[in-house]
Design a protein around this motif. Structure first.
Motif, PDB file in Angstrom:
ATOM      1  N   THR A 264     -44.239   7.664   3.234  1.00 49.09           N
ATOM      2  CA  THR A 264     -45.093   8.984   3.488  1.00 49.09           C
ATOM      3  C   THR A 264     -46.452   8.507   4.294  1.00 49.09           C
ATOM      4  OG1 THR A 264     -44.502   9.699   1.431  1.00 49.09           O
ATOM      5  CG2 THR A 264     -46.550  10.775   2.012  1.00 49.09           C
ATOM      6  N   ALA A 265     -46.743   9.033   5.393  1.00 51.55           N
ATOM      7  CA  ALA A 265     -47.992   8.726   6.107  1.00 51.55           C
ATOM      8  C   ALA A 265     -48.928   9.527   5.818  1.00 51.55           C
ATOM      9  CB  ALA A 265     -47.614   8.664   7.704  1.00 51.55           C
ATOM     10  N   LEU A 266     -50.294   9.095   5.766  1.00 49.59           N
ATOM     11  CA  LEU A 266     -51.524   9.897   5.261  1.00 49.59           C
ATOM     12  C   LEU A 266     -52.217   9.793   6.530  1.00 49.59           C
ATOM     13  CD1 LEU A 266     -53.466  11.135   3.169  1.00 49.59           C
ATOM     14  CD2 LEU A 266     -53.934   8.650   2.711  1.00 49.59           C
ATOM     15  N   ILE A 267     -52.390  11.086   7.328  1.00 52.53           N
ATOM     16  CA  ILE A 267     -53.063  11.255   8.432  1.00 52.53           C
ATOM     17  C   ILE A 267     -54.437  11.923   7.934  1.00 52.53           C
ATOM     18  CG2 ILE A 267     -51.159  10.551   9.789  1.00 52.53           C
ATOM     19  CD1 ILE A 267     -51.048  13.432  10.669  1.00 52.53           C
ATOM     20  N   GLY A 268     -55.537  12.082   9.126  1.00 49.87           N
ATOM     21  CA  GLY A 268     -56.562  12.616   9.110  1.00 49.87           C
ATOM     22  C   GLY A 268     -57.526  12.115   9.895  1.00 49.87           C
ATOM     23  N   PRO A 269     -58.571  12.828  10.178  1.00 53.26           N
ATOM     24  CA  PRO A 269     -59.681  12.228  11.021  1.00 53.26           C
ATOM     25  C   PRO A 269     -60.452  11.135  10.271  1.00 53.26           C
ATOM     26  CG  PRO A 269     -59.733  14.695  10.936  1.00 53.26           C
ATOM     27  CD  PRO A 269     -58.719  14.093   9.885  1.00 53.26           C
TER      28      PRO A 269
ATOM     29  N   GLY B 283     -63.233   9.387   8.402  1.00 51.88           N
ATOM     30  CA  GLY B 283     -64.013  10.008   7.342  1.00 51.88           C
ATOM     31  C   GLY B 283     -63.654  11.020   6.543  1.00 51.88           C
ATOM     32  N   SER B 284     -62.243  11.295   6.709  1.00 51.92           N
ATOM     33  CA  SER B 284     -61.477  12.459   5.810  1.00 51.92           C
ATOM     34  C   SER B 284     -61.236  12.050   4.445  1.00 51.92           C
ATOM     35  CB  SER B 284     -60.304  12.810   6.649  1.00 51.92           C
ATOM     36  OG  SER B 284     -59.566  12.141   6.584  1.00 51.92           O
ATOM     37  N   GLY B 285     -61.632  10.853   4.088  1.00 49.48           N
ATOM     38  CA  GLY B 285     -61.113  10.328   2.781  1.00 49.48           C
ATOM     39  C   GLY B 285     -59.664   9.817   2.527  1.00 49.48           C
ATOM     40  N   LYS B 286     -59.178   9.368   3.570  1.00 54.41           N
ATOM     41  CA  LYS B 286     -57.834   8.775   3.533  1.00 54.41           C
ATOM     42  C   LYS B 286     -57.890   7.582   2.596  1.00 54.41           C
ATOM     43  CE  LYS B 286     -57.140   8.049   7.611  1.00 54.41           C
ATOM     44  NZ  LYS B 286     -58.273   8.620   8.525  1.00 54.41           N
ATOM     45  N   SER B 287     -58.863   6.495   2.846  1.00 61.25           N
ATOM     46  CA  SER B 287     -59.083   5.237   2.183  1.00 61.25           C
ATOM     47  C   SER B 287     -59.237   5.560   0.513  1.00 61.25           C
ATOM     48  CB  SER B 287     -60.073   4.399   2.746  1.00 61.25           C
ATOM     49  OG  SER B 287     -59.590   3.890   3.832  1.00 61.25           O
ATOM     50  N   THR B 288     -60.345   6.615   0.486  1.00 64.03           N
ATOM     51  CA  THR B 288     -60.775   6.940  -0.665  1.00 64.03           C
ATOM     52  C   THR B 288     -59.648   7.565  -1.602  1.00 64.03           C
ATOM     53  OG1 THR B 288     -62.786   7.567   0.154  1.00 64.03           O
ATOM     54  CG2 THR B 288     -62.519   8.181  -2.176  1.00 64.03           C
TER      55      THR B 288
ATOM     56  N   LEU C  54     -45.359  13.605   5.851  1.00 62.61           N
ATOM     57  CA  LEU C  54     -46.671  13.405   6.158  1.00 62.61           C
ATOM     58  C   LEU C  54     -47.693  13.967   5.135  1.00 62.61           C
ATOM     59  CD1 LEU C  54     -46.917  13.866  10.082  1.00 62.61           C
ATOM     60  CD2 LEU C  54     -46.664  11.541   8.986  1.00 62.61           C
ATOM     61  N   TRP C  55     -48.891  13.265   5.037  1.00 64.43           N
ATOM     62  CA  TRP C  55     -49.780  14.065   4.081  1.00 64.43           C
ATOM     63  C   TRP C  55     -51.104  14.118   5.157  1.00 64.43           C
ATOM     64  CZ3 TRP C  55     -50.637  10.867  -0.841  1.00 64.43           C
ATOM     65  CH2 TRP C  55     -49.590  11.040  -1.957  1.00 64.43           C
ATOM     66  N   VAL C  56     -51.553  15.287   5.423  1.00 64.57           N
ATOM     67  CA  VAL C  56     -52.843  15.573   6.060  1.00 64.57           C
ATOM     68  C   VAL C  56     -53.752  16.016   5.206  1.00 64.57           C
ATOM     69  CG1 VAL C  56     -53.730  16.580   8.143  1.00 64.57           C
ATOM     70  CG2 VAL C  56     -51.517  16.327   8.008  1.00 64.57           C
ATOM     71  N   VAL C  57     -55.277  15.180   5.234  1.00 57.57           N
ATOM     72  CA  VAL C  57     -56.399  15.300   4.631  1.00 57.57           C
ATOM     73  C   VAL C  57     -57.595  15.387   5.699  1.00 57.57           C
ATOM     74  CG1 VAL C  57     -55.898  14.373   2.370  1.00 57.57           C
ATOM     75  CG2 VAL C  57     -56.919  13.106   4.349  1.00 57.57           C
ATOM     76  N   LYS C  58     -58.439  16.503   5.317  1.00 52.88           N
ATOM     77  CA  LYS C  58     -59.534  16.592   6.369  1.00 52.88           C
ATOM     78  C   LYS C  58     -60.671  16.981   5.518  1.00 52.88           C
ATOM     79  CE  LYS C  58     -60.978  19.015  10.457  1.00 52.88           C
ATOM     80  NZ  LYS C  58     -60.903  20.309  11.051  1.00 52.88           N
ATOM     81  N   GLU C  59     -61.660  16.190   5.751  1.00 46.22           N
ATOM     82  CA  GLU C  59     -62.985  16.641   5.089  1.00 46.22           C
ATOM     83  C   GLU C  59     -62.845  16.474   3.579  1.00 46.22           C
ATOM     84  OE1 GLU C  59     -64.348  20.291   6.654  1.00 46.22           O
ATOM     85  OE2 GLU C  59     -64.978  19.158   8.535  1.00 46.22           O
ATOM     86  N   GLY C  60     -61.849  15.609   2.940  1.00 47.01           N
ATOM     87  CA  GLY C  60     -61.547  15.457   1.551  1.00 47.01           C
ATOM     88  C   GLY C  60     -60.798  16.594   1.047  1.00 47.01           C
ATOM     89  N   ARG C  61     -60.123  17.377   1.680  1.00 50.04           N
ATOM     90  CA  ARG C  61     -59.129  18.225   1.232  1.00 50.04           C
ATOM     91  C   ARG C  61     -57.721  18.166   1.734  1.00 50.04           C
ATOM     92  NH1 ARG C  61     -64.059  20.669   1.769  1.00 50.04           N
ATOM     93  NH2 ARG C  61     -64.763  21.797  -0.178  1.00 50.04           N
TER      94      ARG C  61
END
Lengths: 359, 260
Positions: free
Chosen positions: B32-37, B39-44, B206-213
């Motif tokens: 599963t790949a976690l993608i997003g800009p 500062g979107s919170g991927k590492s967190t 894929l998981w997409v996160v943006k701005e912590g959502r």
């Protein structure tokens, strides 16, 4: 998968575990050699001093005190042996404290000196020498020792407590340590400014470090600090080694980094406070002892910890011999000589080593 | 052993990083790949799952309720591999991998040594076993870090931008290894990654996160569309899904130009 060299399962004829065990044996041999060197140094230290006794006589006094003259027995057992053993215990304590401070704070310059623990102890000693003021209800030489110990513990606990306020970041801890060093140096400066010439000289003598006030009682207390803290370090050996991979990776390995750091820093504080309180401020050993150990056996705490202890013990024991022999008839302050004896060895190791760590 | 996440909130200091992240799931044997800009919170998100950052919400791995477990207990079944594997520790490769095992289980030395040996062999690290970590290249260090992970036999392996410091050869090599590892051992692998072409090629999901959502999740071909990429990254992009070649995401331009 054209561009990809596939990583496959291929067995190598010579097993990596066998090679690791060989490396481990080399490391253990080095530790055994260092232990032997400490033992030899201890014997030479006991045999050295005013009143020219031959080494065989001294050895006889050690193993069979009743077969030598009463004077030799007293010289060996009451004067020289406590001093020689104190050099070893204090050297080991300072080096272990330095090794673990460097590990815990991820800083090659960390040691009891750079973190202000020694400055605090010096201020405590100055309180006793200049103002005859004791923090503990004791008298005599214990007044000074008690003050030095209490303030060294206070400095360590202050770093510990202040760091808790803003989360336990290592940069915070190091900065607090430096601030504390300057604070106590300033207080010490004030006391020196108002001190009489006689107490100033006494203070100067104390701060240069000296082993010759060693007694079996003090030796017991210094040894006790080592006996309390070493098992704690040994139990946490894998966790301490993992800290060198960085906090996040250590946490990923399941280690509560904050708690480990606080617990182990308390142990370092106890070790350095005890050492400094009994023998004064002896620099260099806590800083360089661990670096020499790291160059010799690496940083796996299973070997790094004993090697640091032995290196520190050896440096201070050799210094003790040197302090008696450099100018015949005069006992030089040991704190003056630690750098002289440790530095050449340290520099040669650095130059010979092509390693790129912060050693 | 599926990983599911619901109502996950996480704050660092006063700043809220993850906002009610829900509906995420990752299956065993898959990547599963976690993608997003930035500062979107991927590492967190990955650290919160590992228990490295404190978070509230429900995290389950099969029957295990991870959110009720301590950092140490979680580390028994999962492992988080951070982006920067550089270290100045004076440890040999073998010592470093053995250390990872020793922080997890207390076992006879022979058992630990043979586990380390297997991990090193599977990553072709045998010739480097005695080398010190500081003397390794970025690609070699990354392989050591993966060996430190697999020697623990995690059920869930999370990697934070595992390819960002690697050249093209090593990027493909590492991702190919991870995919085969997931298939063979049936473990859940979640990796945060910026390269959408690599994500499209190696990830099953894929998981997409943006701005912590949590914005969207699904198969790469469902998620990687020009419209979505405009929403997620604010870019114009061209996406191709050839039948006999890897997918291609071609970024064309940023919607917002600096200085405008």
């Amino acid at each position: 998968m054209k561009a990809t060299t596939r990583l496959s399962h291929t067995a190598k004829p010579e097993s990596t575990a066998v090679r690791y065990l060989a490396r481990q044996r080399r490391q253990r041999r080095l530790i055994a050699l260092a232990a032997l060197a400490v033992l030899i140094s201890l014997l030479v230290d006991v045999a050295t001093g005013p009143g020219a006794y031959a080494l065989p006589d001294v050895l006889k006094a050690l193993v069979a005190p009743s077969e030598v003259s009463r004077i030799l027995e007293i010289v060996v057992w009451e004067i020289r042996l406590p001093v020689a053993l104190m050099a070893i215990i204090v050297g080991a304590s300072l080096a272990v404290a330095g090794a673990e401070m460097q590990t815990l704070l991820d800083n090659p310059l960390a040691d009891p000196f750079t973190l202000g623990i020694s400055s605090a102890a010096s201020f405590g000693a100055a309180l006793a020498i200049v103002l005859d003021f004791g923090l503990l209800p004791v008298a005599g030489t214990l007044l000074l020792t008690g003050n030095a110990f209490l303030l060294a513990m206070f400095a360590s606990l202050a770093i510990w407590a202040l760091s808790r306020l803003r989360g336990v970041s290592i940069q915070t801890m190091v900065l607090m340590g430096i601030a504390i060093m300057f604070f106590f140096n300033a207080l010490l400066g004030i006391l020196q400014y108002v001190a009489s010439a006689e107490s100033l000289q006494q203070l100067m003598f104390w701060s240069l470090g000296s082993l010759d006030k060693a007694s079996w009682g003090k030796l017991g207390l210094a040894g006790l600090a080592l006996m309390i803290t070493m098992p704690a370090f040994i139990r946490a050996r894998s966790q301490l080694t993992a800290l060198r991979l960085g906090d996040v990776q250590a946490k990923a390995m399941g280690i509560d980094v904050g708690r480990l750091r606080l617990r182990m820093l308390l142990c370092c504080a106890l070790l350095s406070a005890t050492a400094v309180a009994f023998v004064g401020t002896i620099g260099f050993v806590g800083l360089v002892g661990p670096h020499i150990a790291r160059l010799l056996v690496g940083e796996d705490q299973r070997v790094f910890l004993p090697m640091s202890a032995l290196t520190g013990a050896l440096i201070l024991s050799l210094t003790s011999i040197l302090s008696k022999t450099l100018i015949p008839g005069i006992l030089l302050p040991i704190g003056l000589l630690t750098a002289l004896i440790g530095l050449p060895f340290f520099v040669s190791l650095i130059l010979r080593s092509r390693r790129e760590t912060w050693r | 052993m599926t990983l599911t996440i619901d109502h996950l909130d996480c704050s660092l200091g006063k700043r809220r990083i993850l906002h009610d992240v829900s509906g995420l799931s990752a299956s065993p044997g898959e990547i599963t790949a976690l993608i997003g800009p930035n500062g979107s919170g991927k590492s967190t998100l990955l650290k919160a799952i590992a228990g490295i950052e404190a978070a509230s919400g429900r995290i389950r791995l099969g029957e295990r309720q991870l959110d009720a477990l301590s950092l140490e207990q979680r580390s028994q079944c999962l492992y988080y591999l951070l982006q920067d594997t550089s270290t100045q520790a004076a440890l040999s490769v073998f010592e470093a991998v053995l250390l990872s095992r020793r922080t997890q289980v207390a076992e006879p030395a022979a058992t630990a040594l043979s586990a380390v040996e297997r991990a090193l062999t599977s990553l072709e690290l045998d010739p480097l076993a005695e080398r010190e970590l500081v003397t390794l290249s970025g690609g070699q260090r990354q392989r050591v870090a993966i060996a430190q992970a697999i020697v623990r036999k995690p059920k869930l392996l999370m990697l934070d931008e595992p390819t960002s410091a690697l050249d093209l050869h090593h990027q493909l090599q590492v991702l190919d290894y991870l995919r085969r590892l997931a298939r063979r051992e049936g473990i859940v692998i979640v990796l945060a990654i910026h390269d959408l072409n690599l994500a499209a090629r190696f990830a099953d999901h894929l998981w997409v996160v943006k701005e912590g959502r949590h914005i969207v999740s699904g198969m790469p071909e469902q998620v990687l569309t020009p419209e979505r990429l405009r929403d997620i990254y604010a870019i114009e992009a061209h996406v191709e899904w050839p039948i006999d070649a890897p997918p291609r995401v071609i970024p064309l331009s940023a919607l917002h130009r600096l200085g405008d």
